[in-house]
Design an enzyme around this catalytic site. Structure first.
Site, PDB file in Angstrom:
ATOM      1  N   ASP A  47      23.010  14.304  21.099  1.00  0.00           N
ATOM      2  CA  ASP A  47      22.344  13.369  22.013  1.00  0.00           C
ATOM      3  C   ASP A  47      21.039  12.840  21.429  1.00  0.00           C
ATOM      4  OD1 ASP A  47      24.330  14.286  23.665  1.00  0.00           O
ATOM      5  OD2 ASP A  47      23.004  14.931  25.283  1.00  0.00           O
TER       6      ASP A  47
ATOM      7  N   HIS B 268      20.837  17.973  19.608  1.00  0.00           N
ATOM      8  CA  HIS B 268      20.023  16.747  19.644  1.00  0.00           C
ATOM      9  C   HIS B 268      19.561  16.334  18.250  1.00  0.00           C
ATOM     10  CE1 HIS B 268      19.912  18.504  23.651  1.00  0.00           C
ATOM     11  NE2 HIS B 268      19.644  17.290  24.115  1.00  0.00           N
TER      12      HIS B 268
HETATM   13 ZN   LIG Z   1      19.096  13.231  26.225  1.00  0.00          ZN
END
Ligand SMILES: [Zn+2]
Length: 243
Positions: free
Chosen positions: A56, A201
């Site tokens: 993400d 991430h």
């Molecule tokens: Zn996010």
């Protein structure tokens, strides 16, 4: 007067809960129930050792290409939930993901929580981020809401645009300034089971990466992927899970 105030506050609270808190909570519960059912089915059948790596908050010019290099080295296909404005700023990275066979899903235009979005902002968010992707020639089928938060209009947009909402099962705190490789690897290995969607991430939603956290995530993966492979895991994009 006091009573009236309390009644008003209760009404506002109820409205806020039904606008976003309840839809977000229900979505999470639904995901967990589905995952439990899948795990129960897997214990009956021979468990297929598949993990779905998802990333993400990118693309990020400092980290995403290094992550793509690592995935390429092991011929792993993953899923990227990208932020529209970062995609517009780093089109080459998005095109590279596409060229190298990864699945690209959306993670909103500006990474704002649906809990504080107005209906018109929510609609704009979908329209604008999908427009960015269309300009890059990429069709999007999956949507991961920032923090898993949705409101009623998010749900409407997801449905109207034929998207599928994708949450996650495993999270390691990899985005934190204080993230620690050893702890992250422990969590990845302890919590990932056949069929897990792992959320990591390669950037930060507000663009302000602190203390090189994505770099430690990549270095943790460098050490963890060989262990998973040895345990017999393979990696797929979420397409394979939901097709
Ligand atoms: Zn996010």
């Amino acid at each position: 007067m006091n009573k009236k105030f309390l009644k008003g506050a209760a009404l506002i609270g109820a409205a806020a809960a039904s606008y976003s808190y309840l839809p977000s909570r229900m979505g999470r519960l639904q995901h967990e129930l589905q995952q439990e059912a899948e795990e129960a089915a897997l214990t009956l059948a021979t468990p297929e050792k598949v993990l779905y790596l998802t990333f993400d908050d990118g693309p990020n010019p400092s980290y995403t290409s290094r992550l793509l290099d690592l995935l390429k080295e092991y011929e792993i296909k993953a899923t990227f939930f990208i932020v529209g404005k970062f995609a517009a700023e780093n089109p080459d990275l998005v095109l590279r993901m596409e060229q190298e066979g990864h699945t690209i899903g959306l993670h909103s235009m500006e990474h704002k929580s649906a809990m504080i979005q107005t209906p018109s902002y929510t609609r704009w968010d979908f329209a604008k981020s999908l427009e960015v992707m269309e300009d890059l020639g990429i069709s999007v089928k999956y949507y991961r809401p920032p923090w898993g938060h949705v409101n009623w209009f998010t749900l409407q947009e997801i449905k109207a645009r034929g998207l599928k909402k994708v949450l996650w099962d495993v999270m390691t705190g990899d985005w934190k300034e204080s993230s620690d490789e050893e702890k992250m690897q422990y969590r990845l290995l302890k919590h990932s089971v056949p069929g897990s969607i792992v959320c990591l991430h390669d950037g930060r939603g507000d663009g302000k990466v602190q203390n090189d956290a994505p770099l430690r995530m990549i270095e943790t993966l460098e050490k963890t992927i060989p262990i998973w492979l040895e345990e017999g895991y393979r990696f797929e994009t979420v397409d394979k899970k939901y097709m």
